[in-house]
Design a protein around this motif. Structure first.
Motif, short mmCIF file in Angstrom:
data_model
loop_
_atom_site.label_atom_id
_atom_site.label_comp_id
_atom_site.label_asym_id
_atom_site.label_seq_id
_atom_site.Cartn_x
_atom_site.Cartn_y
_atom_site.Cartn_z
N ARG A 78 -41.70 -44.47 14.45
CA ARG A 78 -40.34 -45.03 14.47
C ARG A 78 -40.14 -45.90 13.23
NH1 ARG A 78 -41.39 -48.38 19.90
NH2 ARG A 78 -42.77 -46.60 20.18
N ILE A 79 -38.90 -46.19 12.94
CA ILE A 79 -38.57 -47.08 11.83
C ILE A 79 -39.06 -48.49 12.13
CG2 ILE A 79 -36.59 -48.25 10.73
CD1 ILE A 79 -35.10 -45.59 10.91
N GLU A 80 -39.53 -49.17 11.07
CA GLU A 80 -39.91 -50.56 11.28
C GLU A 80 -39.42 -51.43 10.12
OE1 GLU A 80 -44.55 -50.89 10.09
OE2 GLU A 80 -44.11 -49.37 11.60
N ARG B 55 -37.47 -49.05 17.40
CA ARG B 55 -37.81 -49.82 16.21
C ARG B 55 -39.08 -50.63 16.46
NH1 ARG B 55 -33.99 -47.30 14.53
NH2 ARG B 55 -32.21 -47.98 13.25
N THR C 203 -43.08 -45.62 7.32
CA THR C 203 -41.93 -45.87 8.20
C THR C 203 -41.29 -47.24 7.96
OG1 THR C 203 -43.59 -46.50 9.86
CG2 THR C 203 -42.60 -44.32 10.08
N ARG D 88 -38.89 -49.56 6.47
CA ARG D 88 -37.61 -49.37 5.80
C ARG D 88 -37.17 -50.58 4.99
NH1 ARG D 88 -38.81 -45.07 6.64
NH2 ARG D 88 -37.68 -43.35 7.61
N LEU E 125 -30.42 -49.35 10.07
CA LEU E 125 -31.32 -48.76 9.07
C LEU E 125 -31.75 -47.37 9.50
CD1 LEU E 125 -33.59 -51.80 8.16
CD2 LEU E 125 -31.96 -50.67 6.64
N GLU E 126 -31.84 -46.47 8.54
CA GLU E 126 -32.24 -45.09 8.85
C GLU E 126 -33.44 -44.67 8.01
OE1 GLU E 126 -28.86 -42.61 8.31
OE2 GLU E 126 -27.72 -43.51 9.95
#
Length: 217
Positions: A45-47, A93, A127, A129, A216-217
């Motif tokens: 996942r995004i962090e 996230r 990951t 961002r 954020l992507e």
């Protein structure tokens, strides 16, 4: 890059604000403290990560964002102070709390170990961002902050400055610090061209920061 390229972040539109509210209103859990790269959670996942010198108000900001008064403190018990601490925002996230830097009393070996882990994390976490670099509104950018900003440049990690403790200064000092930070950021190519002003006590900037993280992507 001129100082004018670093305006203060405005309050986002209704949709990103709502996304931020929903993200932080959901489950927020301390996952683990990590002392070496193999211990990082799966990169699924995004962090985002939070960095800042000691006593900049990082724990207070994380607690204000999450609406949980003791969340960050739970990961700062003795023995965890040199760890990379992971929090899960639901299943969407990760929020990563990096150890405070610039703590002169720390043993040299501990500082070197932390710096090595930080470099590995910043350069090897696909990951990640955005890094949020916290700067105390009362002091502005100091030499120790410049070190982390340069490391972020070298690691090609986009970072955004978050000014903390905005409620602790008067209008003149506030304007002076903002100008100093804007000037400092012109030397850093990895700097995101927007500054977020916050007060954990008064709630200033919290909604804005939540929206940024949620979109954020």
């Amino acid at each position: 890059m001129s100082a004018a390229r670093f305006p203060l972040a405005d309050l986002p539109d209704e949709q990103p604000r709502e996304l931020g509210r929903l993200l932080f209103a959901g489950p927020v859990d301390f996952v683990k403290g990590v002392v070496a790269m193999p211990g990082l959670p799966p990169a699924d996942r995004i962090e985002v990560c939070f960095a800042g010198r000691s006593n900049v108000g990082k724990s207070s900001l994380i607690n204000a964002l999450t609406g949980r008064k003791t969340l960050a403190r739970a990961s700062n018990t003795p023995g965890r102070t040199q760890e990379v601490n992971y929090f899960a925002l639901g299943d969407r996230r990760y929020m990563v709390d990096l150890p405070g830097y610039g703590y002169a009393e720390a043993p040299v070996a501990i500082v070197e170990k932390w710096q090595a882990l930080l470099r590995s994390y910043l350069q090897g976490r696909q990951t990640l961002r955005r890094a949020f670099v916290l700067i105390d509104m009362r002091h502005g950018v100091k030499a120790v902050d410049k070190e982390i900003l340069t490391l972020l440049d070298k690691s090609a990690v986009t970072f955004q400055v978050v000014l903390t403790k905005a409620d602790k200064v008067n209008a003149a000092t506030r304007a002076e610090t903002i100008a100093q930070v804007q000037a400092a950021l012109t030397k850093h190519p990895a700097a995101f061209p927007q500054i977020v002003v916050t007060s954990s006590e008064k709630g200033e900037g919290i909604e804005t920061l939540r929206a940024i993280i949620a979109t954020l992507e």
